[in-house]
Design a protein around this motif. Sequence first.
Motif, PDB file in Angstrom:
ATOM      1  N   ASP A 441       0.844  -1.210   0.000  1.00  0.00           N
ATOM      2  CA  ASP A 441       0.000   0.000   0.000  1.00  0.00           C
ATOM      3  C   ASP A 441       0.869   1.247   0.000  1.00  0.00           C
ATOM      4  OD1 ASP A 441      -2.308  -1.304  -0.081  1.00  0.00           O
ATOM      5  OD2 ASP A 441      -2.997  -0.825   1.965  1.00  0.00           O
ATOM      6  N   ARG A 443       3.862   1.667  -0.962  1.00  0.00           N
ATOM      7  CA  ARG A 443       4.667   1.893  -2.166  1.00  0.00           C
ATOM      8  C   ARG A 443       3.806   2.206  -3.392  1.00  0.00           C
ATOM      9  NH1 ARG A 443       9.040  -2.623  -0.190  1.00  0.00           N
ATOM     10  NH2 ARG A 443       9.702  -1.400   1.610  1.00  0.00           N
ATOM     11  N   THR A 444       2.488   2.058  -3.265  1.00  0.00           N
ATOM     12  CA  THR A 444       1.645   2.579  -4.356  1.00  0.00           C
ATOM     13  C   THR A 444       1.433   4.083  -4.163  1.00  0.00           C
ATOM     14  OG1 THR A 444      -0.284   1.884  -3.123  1.00  0.00           O
ATOM     15  CG2 THR A 444       0.311   0.515  -4.976  1.00  0.00           C
ATOM     16  N   SER A 447       6.436   7.058  -4.342  1.00  0.00           N
ATOM     17  CA  SER A 447       7.265   6.583  -5.443  1.00  0.00           C
ATOM     18  C   SER A 447       8.617   7.281  -5.365  1.00  0.00           C
ATOM     19  CB  SER A 447       6.483   6.872  -6.706  1.00  0.00           C
ATOM     20  OG  SER A 447       7.226   6.812  -7.809  1.00  0.00           O
ATOM     21  N   GLY A 467       6.081   0.413 -12.160  1.00  0.00           N
ATOM     22  CA  GLY A 467       5.312   0.616 -10.926  1.00  0.00           C
ATOM     23  C   GLY A 467       3.957   1.249 -11.179  1.00  0.00           C
ATOM     24  N   PRO A 469       0.039   1.857 -11.736  1.00  0.00           N
ATOM     25  CA  PRO A 469      -1.072   1.172 -11.086  1.00  0.00           C
ATOM     26  C   PRO A 469      -1.691   0.128 -12.002  1.00  0.00           C
ATOM     27  CG  PRO A 469      -1.490   3.551 -11.311  1.00  0.00           C
ATOM     28  CD  PRO A 469      -0.174   3.279 -11.935  1.00  0.00           C
ATOM     29  N   ALA A 528       4.079   5.878 -11.860  1.00  0.00           N
ATOM     30  CA  ALA A 528       3.473   5.157 -10.733  1.00  0.00           C
ATOM     31  C   ALA A 528       2.321   5.950 -10.122  1.00  0.00           C
ATOM     32  CB  ALA A 528       4.535   4.857  -9.683  1.00  0.00           C
TER      33      ALA A 528
END
Length: 659
Positions: A441, A443-444, A447, A467, A469, A528
């Motif tokens: 979570d 690392r979403t 970035s 990375g 989504p 990302a």
Amino acid sequence: MPPDHPRTTAAHTPPPASGAIPAQERDASTISTLRRLLPFVRPARTRILLGATSALLASLCALAIPRVLETIVDGPLARGVANHDTRGLLVGALVVLAFGLLETAFIAARRRLILAPSTEVEKSMRMRLFTHLQDLEVGFHDRWSGGQLLSRSMSDLGLLRRWIAFGVVMLVVDAVTLTVGTVLLLTTNVWLGLVYLCGAIPVTVLAFRFSRRFRSVARLSQDQAGDLATTVEESVHGIRVLKAFGRGRDAMAGFTQRATTLRETEIRKARILSTLQGSFTAIPDVTLGVALVLGVWLVAQGELGVGALAAFFATTAVLAAPVIDLGMLLSMTLNARTALERYLEVLDTPVAVTDPEHPVPLTDVRGELELRGVRFRFGDADTDVLDGVDLVVPAGRRTALVGLTGSGKSTLAMLVPRLYDVTGGQVLLDGVDVRDVTRADLRTVVSVAFEDSTLFSATVRENVLLGAPAGAHDGPAGDAALAQALDVAQAGFVHDLPDGVETTIGEEGLSLSGGQRQRLALARAIAARPRVLVLDDPLSALDVETEAAIQARLDTELAGITTLVVAHRPSTVALADQVAVLEDGRITAVGTHSELLATHASYRHLISTLDAEQQDDDARHTEPAGVVRGTGPERHGDDDGTAAAASDTSTSTTSEGAR
Ligand SMILES: Nc1ncnc2c1ncn2[C@@H]1O[C@H](COP(=O)(O)OP(=O)(O)OP(=O)(O)O)[C@@H](O)[C@H]1O
């Protein structure tokens, strides 16, 4: 209130020195160590057991042949001389042939049955190791060399596969064959059997002595193979530096020395093994000689039939192979034990940065970051790098972090996505301790782009959308995300590559210039779609104009995203909404660039230092343009290293920035 976190320390398990067997491994028995293979072997156990049964049946067939021989000699052969009992002889020969064929068939079945499961076990162990390596925190990878990890995941697992497919099966089969064979010898004639059995005493003593000596050399050789792999890895990785500084010969000398050391250890290992194998060949021969004299005497005394004597010697002939093989199988087993220990040393390393038991979900992230009393110390260091950092990075604003070299800026940046965990204090995202959310979570939302921009052997598209989504990898959504990220990162040069965004770039992007790599790494961070962007000086290889263009695009395209940028240039600092100064492990000043210039003498000094560095940089970047343009290997290929040196120093030029 976020839950309290005890002061944590990064798990510190240094890799063992080459050839050193850790105490807990030294004390464990080979059997107890190898038992740890069971969970990996379990899924393949049926086929392995069937394979072992086939091998056992093959051995029993071989042992049955002397029994038939005894019957032939004492029956049809003895009678045949007088009565011409050729039918009896023929039947006997056919039975021997049938056992021989059966033995061959069982050996073939063993090979077929065991090949697939052993490779399956190897694959699952390799995958487990790879997953664990991915899970382990960055600190682990700081301590362990790539070559050691490579040799553990490749050659050690190869050794284990061969042991599972052949070593352990044959060890069990040979043990059973020797036991059954010895019982048969004893039943044939107890005295002859006992003479043969006497050979087991020196065999056992030698096996024990061999195990002790061989194990330590096996460990040394496997560790040295890992060191050699590290040398290769580092030389390949640093090929440009080696060439640029003309240090190829030194690298070769280092490699030769390690290769020679490994060779010497391998020779030592082979010598120990060949001494054992020589003894294991000689002992049965000696006992056989004694048994022959005794056997002939017993026949002469009428206490033993000729058939029984023939059967005795035929049985010892069958048993000779398992005895001779024992040395080889023992060495395989000890190699397998060492390989498993080395594998488990990595697998048993606990993951220091873990997910919480009850993670807090991240919803509607605003992106405010707060570092509260943050302390951090590297595993084996004596002092804290960060010694009580307090800093608020406001949501949606750009904060520049400045400080002298080595002040801990990169370390601080790595605490946000939890590449390391704080050893004291808290990093809070919207008031939630980052350790209370899952790493996935976090690392979403966060970035990162580093100065040292690693790219993978994949296409530009795959690298940039690494990375992104879910749903933004392929199709129109992927195309749009890719286009936007490349645009913001001023990475339009990719369209000039042979296959555009589908061009496969080399290992770690080696076929691109430093500036090009940095822009792709930045594009990856942008694609990302983070709420918080941590930039650890990722534009250092770019000229000031390109950097300013990127900053301007970041402002318009990524408005509202919190950005923490580690800055080395006054130009970067000037563009930030606020600047934080890191000194002696603490934040000593926070304000706008102009405020700090006006109020802080140490800040003015810091900026003038950075300014001098920037001017040096700019001077380098405006040196003859065009030296670094190609994307092919030709620009690295100069033997005297001039092109490579040029590429190291002019990774970004004004003309590059103008694209
Ligand atoms: N993996 C590591 N293990 C032990 N010490 C480390 C490690 N990485 C960095 N350090 C030490 O931590 C300190 C801070 O390093 P860091 O890279 O965070 O500084 P920095 O401010 O980013 O420097 P620079 O401006 O040169 O990039 C340095 O003294 C460095 O030697």
